[in-house]
Design an enzyme around this catalytic site. Sequence first.
Site, PDB file in Angstrom:
ATOM      1  CB  ALA A  73       2.792  10.088  -0.101  1.00 23.47           C
ATOM      2  N   GLY A 112      -1.525  12.118   2.153  1.00 25.47           N
ATOM      3  CA  GLY A 112      -1.023  13.334   1.527  1.00 25.47           C
ATOM      4  C   GLY A 112      -2.059  13.973   0.617  1.00 25.47           C
ATOM      5  CD  GLU A 115      -0.501  15.212   5.217  1.00 26.94           C
ATOM      6  OE1 GLU A 115       0.037  14.411   4.435  1.00 26.94           O
ATOM      7  OE2 GLU A 115       0.030  15.613   6.259  1.00 26.94           O
ATOM      8  CD  GLU A 135      -1.118  10.058   6.346  1.00 24.16           C
ATOM      9  OE1 GLU A 135      -2.186   9.817   6.952  1.00 24.16           O
ATOM     10  OE2 GLU A 135      -1.006  10.964   5.505  1.00 24.16           O
TER      11      GLU A 135
HETATM   12  N1  CAA Z   1       0.957   4.709  -3.534  1.00 22.37           N
HETATM   13  C1  CAA Z   1       1.318   3.846  -4.504  1.00 22.37           C
HETATM   14  N2  CAA Z   1       0.514   2.897  -5.015  1.00 22.37           N
HETATM   15  C2  CAA Z   1      -0.727   2.837  -4.515  1.00 22.37           C
HETATM   16  C3  CAA Z   1      -1.180   3.699  -3.511  1.00 22.37           C
HETATM   17  C4  CAA Z   1      -0.284   4.691  -3.015  1.00 22.37           C
HETATM   18  N3  CAA Z   1      -0.635   5.567  -2.086  1.00 22.37           N
HETATM   19  N4  CAA Z   1      -2.461   3.383  -3.221  1.00 22.37           N
HETATM   20  C5  CAA Z   1      -2.800   2.359  -4.023  1.00 22.37           C
HETATM   21  N5  CAA Z   1      -1.746   2.033  -4.794  1.00 22.37           N
HETATM   22  C6  CAA Z   1      -1.711   0.993  -5.828  1.00 22.37           C
HETATM   23  C7  CAA Z   1      -1.951  -0.395  -5.282  1.00 22.37           C
HETATM   24  O1  CAA Z   1      -0.762  -0.989  -4.841  1.00 22.37           O
HETATM   25  C8  CAA Z   1      -2.542  -1.094  -6.487  1.00 22.37           C
HETATM   26  O2  CAA Z   1      -1.466  -1.394  -7.337  1.00 22.37           O
HETATM   27  P1  CAA Z   1      -1.495  -2.728  -8.236  1.00 22.37           P
HETATM   28  O3  CAA Z   1      -2.705  -2.589  -9.108  1.00 22.37           O
HETATM   29  O4  CAA Z   1      -0.192  -2.692  -8.945  1.00 22.37           O
HETATM   30  O5  CAA Z   1      -1.612  -3.854  -7.248  1.00 22.37           O
HETATM   31  C9  CAA Z   1      -3.355  -0.004  -7.173  1.00 22.37           C
HETATM   32  O6  CAA Z   1      -2.818   1.239  -6.695  1.00 22.37           O
HETATM   33  C10 CAA Z   1      -4.839  -0.049  -6.848  1.00 22.37           C
HETATM   34  O7  CAA Z   1      -4.987  -0.117  -5.420  1.00 22.37           O
HETATM   35  P2  CAA Z   1      -6.070  -1.060  -4.743  1.00 22.37           P
HETATM   36  O8  CAA Z   1      -6.015  -2.418  -5.335  1.00 22.37           O
HETATM   37  O9  CAA Z   1      -5.861  -0.932  -3.280  1.00 22.37           O
HETATM   38  O10 CAA Z   1      -7.419  -0.356  -5.213  1.00 22.37           O
HETATM   39  P3  CAA Z   1      -8.758  -0.081  -4.431  1.00 22.37           P
HETATM   40  O11 CAA Z   1      -9.640   0.629  -5.371  1.00 22.37           O
HETATM   41  O12 CAA Z   1      -9.221  -1.327  -3.760  1.00 22.37           O
HETATM   42  O13 CAA Z   1      -8.368   0.934  -3.241  1.00 22.37           O
HETATM   43  C11 CAA Z   1      -7.394   2.888  -2.267  1.00 22.37           C
HETATM   44  C12 CAA Z   1      -7.937   2.230  -3.549  1.00 22.37           C
HETATM   45  C13 CAA Z   1      -8.535   3.097  -1.266  1.00 22.37           C
HETATM   46  C14 CAA Z   1      -6.798   4.214  -2.641  1.00 22.37           C
HETATM   47  C15 CAA Z   1      -6.343   1.951  -1.614  1.00 22.37           C
HETATM   48  O14 CAA Z   1      -5.400   1.594  -2.599  1.00 22.37           O
HETATM   49  C16 CAA Z   1      -5.573   2.572  -0.482  1.00 22.37           C
HETATM   50  O15 CAA Z   1      -6.050   2.591   0.632  1.00 22.37           O
HETATM   51  N6  CAA Z   1      -4.360   3.054  -0.775  1.00 22.37           N
HETATM   52  C17 CAA Z   1      -3.468   3.557   0.250  1.00 22.37           C
HETATM   53  C18 CAA Z   1      -3.817   4.967   0.608  1.00 22.37           C
HETATM   54  C19 CAA Z   1      -2.883   5.481   1.656  1.00 22.37           C
HETATM   55  O16 CAA Z   1      -2.510   4.816   2.598  1.00 22.37           O
HETATM   56  N7  CAA Z   1      -2.504   6.755   1.471  1.00 22.37           N
HETATM   57  C20 CAA Z   1      -1.623   7.408   2.404  1.00 22.37           C
HETATM   58  C21 CAA Z   1      -0.239   7.298   1.906  1.00 22.37           C
HETATM   59  S1  CAA Z   1       0.900   7.870   3.101  1.00 22.37           S
HETATM   60  C22 CAA Z   1       0.953   9.518   2.913  1.00 22.37           C
HETATM   61  O17 CAA Z   1       0.258  10.090   2.153  1.00 22.37           O
HETATM   62  C23 CAA Z   1       2.019  10.044   3.839  1.00 22.37           C
HETATM   63  C24 CAA Z   1       2.236  11.467   3.947  1.00 22.37           C
HETATM   64  O18 CAA Z   1       1.549  12.222   4.605  1.00 22.37           O
HETATM   65  C25 CAA Z   1       3.426  12.013   3.337  1.00 22.37           C
END
Ligand code: CAA
Length: 707
Positions: A73, A112, A115, A135
Amino acid sequence: MPSPAQTDAVPPGPVRYAREGRIGVITVDHPPVNAIGHGVRSGLVTALETGLADGGADALLLVCAGRTFLAGADIREFGKPFPPPTLPDVVACFDAATKPVIAAIHGTALGGGLEVALACHVRVALRSAKLGLPEVKLGLLPGAGGTQRLPRLIGPAKALDLMLAGDPVGAEEALALGLVDAVEDDASPLEAGLRAAGRLLDGGRVPQPVSARIDRIAGSDPALFAARRADLAKRQPHLFSPHRIVDAVEAAATLAFADGTARERDLFLACLESPQRAGLIHAFFAERQVAKVPGLPPGTPTRDIRRVGVVGAGTMGSGIAMSFANSGIPAVLVDSTQEGLDRGLAAIRRNYESSVRKGRLSATQMEERMASIHPTLSYADLADADLVVEAAFESMEIKQTVFRRLDGICKPGAILATNTSTLDVDAIAAATGRPQDVLGMHFFSPANVMRLLEVVRGAKTSDSVLATAMALARRIGKVGVAVGVCDGFVGNRILHQRGLEAMALVEEGASPEQVDRVLTGFGFPLGHFSMTDLAGIDVGWRIREERRKAGDPEAQATDWLDILAERGRHGQKTLAGVYRYEPGSRSPIADPAVAAVIEEDRRRRGIMPRPVSNEEIRDRCLYVMVNEAAKILEEGIAARAVDIDAIWLHGYGFPSWRGGLLFWADREGLGRIAAAVQRYHRDIGGPRWSPSALLLQCVAEKRPIAC
Ligand code: CAA
């Protein structure tokens, strides 16, 4: 393989639909990580409806463009209203699809994103892909059916393991768990997905939607949930969402799918409302924000770092050399004596051997890493290093001598970094003829484990040297935070103030155990005095001696900690410090002998002990930190509040669910903190309680200090 031609039916946006033969291809293209924001959610529903209505499409394929599958998400939307379709709506549409849907996963399928894939009929992953439900790290639970589908696919016990840890698994492990149906070696997810779809249409059996499966959850053992709850109560007593995850998985095992999903929704919304969610999401973005240094334009040229040097094979130097070796960067490790070098290398080997024993490293990897550390007594071996980190004894005289020597030996353009934690980086730089190439790289002990790296910019450090150090921090898996020059920089400067307050509280009547209990109750992994024992009381004692010599007004008197140090109670390493320790154990045991030393010290100073409340301990220990942090901001030593938050999160175990020191301060109430600081300034006095002008200004202007 040509990319599928786009139909006119779906307007341009982050999701497109096109047909490839008998397969309708839904492609999400929303850089950088295909986060599922509102545009992606509505695009997915529209593209799915288009594919279902497309008479030429017998099966549908979900793929992503760019570096990754859906990474979850869009975290930026949490805390704001979700306009429909919500993620559960999107997932429900995929679940109800009347044509088989295949998800082809590359990069990371997270939260998500996974999911959505779980609601598809078939999942195929590239071998390099990673899949997970992280999450819990954001204070949430998988809220789009993940807690209900994952147990149906891989069983409740494994599902709990995955969701409670939040760490992703590789494609091979996902295959073994039953999380994906096939692993492919293709470079392109499109090709892999089309092939899987072809197989399905050529007579393969279309699996039931995951929501309809019950074989893995039927007859789940209720004791599993009781055991997980008991374990969480012990290991993560402060955290809210892990307990809700157990509740949701229990619902999956005991309720019909629709009822379980409704229960998951309620639990998800409770997590969403929790202050822990806000704190953890702040911590997530803080880690990324600190990499962007104000005033350092993106694209600032960096220098190539292929080979590094480390001066000093003591605890810090060895840990620093390991940090480089662990990231594939060869390191020359220099020490002034063979004995020092041998001791350092033996410590490194012991450390790697322990990782091998724990299965975190293979024996081959260990040998490769050992081989990439080149021990030497000769500074001349540093001649072709691209960067040298000095980790010699904490003395200005020694450090300046080392830097003079490095300046004479290292090639032009090599970066010279000092790991000093207290000394003036500019004075060290002045010993060289290249102050523009000098900066501080302050690692935290143990350097191979702790993620924080304070990158200390000297008055003359060039932009490219700073940019190189920040990029290097990321490359070696650290959270680099740029800070300015002052005594203790950011982290230790704040810690020093907390230490003075903790000592004052004990003098007034609290016990060290009480102070530590309050701090661990707040969420710190260690109390102040346990941490002192871990670091070594002798280390602090030496620093205090230096401060006394320098005339620091707050370090004049010898205190009970000095008495312990002088009696050889140096902390954990001598099995006696503020606490005592059983051999082989790190658990602190209160020691009446220390209580007697404290009592004696109070008598000597004429202090009549009084009962000190837990609330007073909490307020004084934390508010003194906030006041100092505000002064650090005022002075420009840290550019932003988020830098201070990241430093305390990654270097000192500030509880991540509280977001960070200054993020927490805003929630605690700056007005309340400022009033208390002014009161303590009047009643206790001392420079540490002189109120920060910035703190008072924020209160007067009714604005937050963090965000
Ligand atoms: N939402 C919004 N922005 C996100 C994002 C997300 N889920 N994941 C990454 N970004 C953004 C980062 O903030 C970063 O932005 P900036 O360049 O502006 O700083 C950019 O994307 C790149 O991210 P990284 O620097 O972290 O890049 P990476 O290649 O090192 O890692 C990644 C990529 C593994 C996807 C890592 O970003 C990550 O772990 N992201 C979070 C994933 C996450 O937690 N997903 C679950 C969300 S909660 C959910 O989905 C809830 C639900 O069930 C409803």
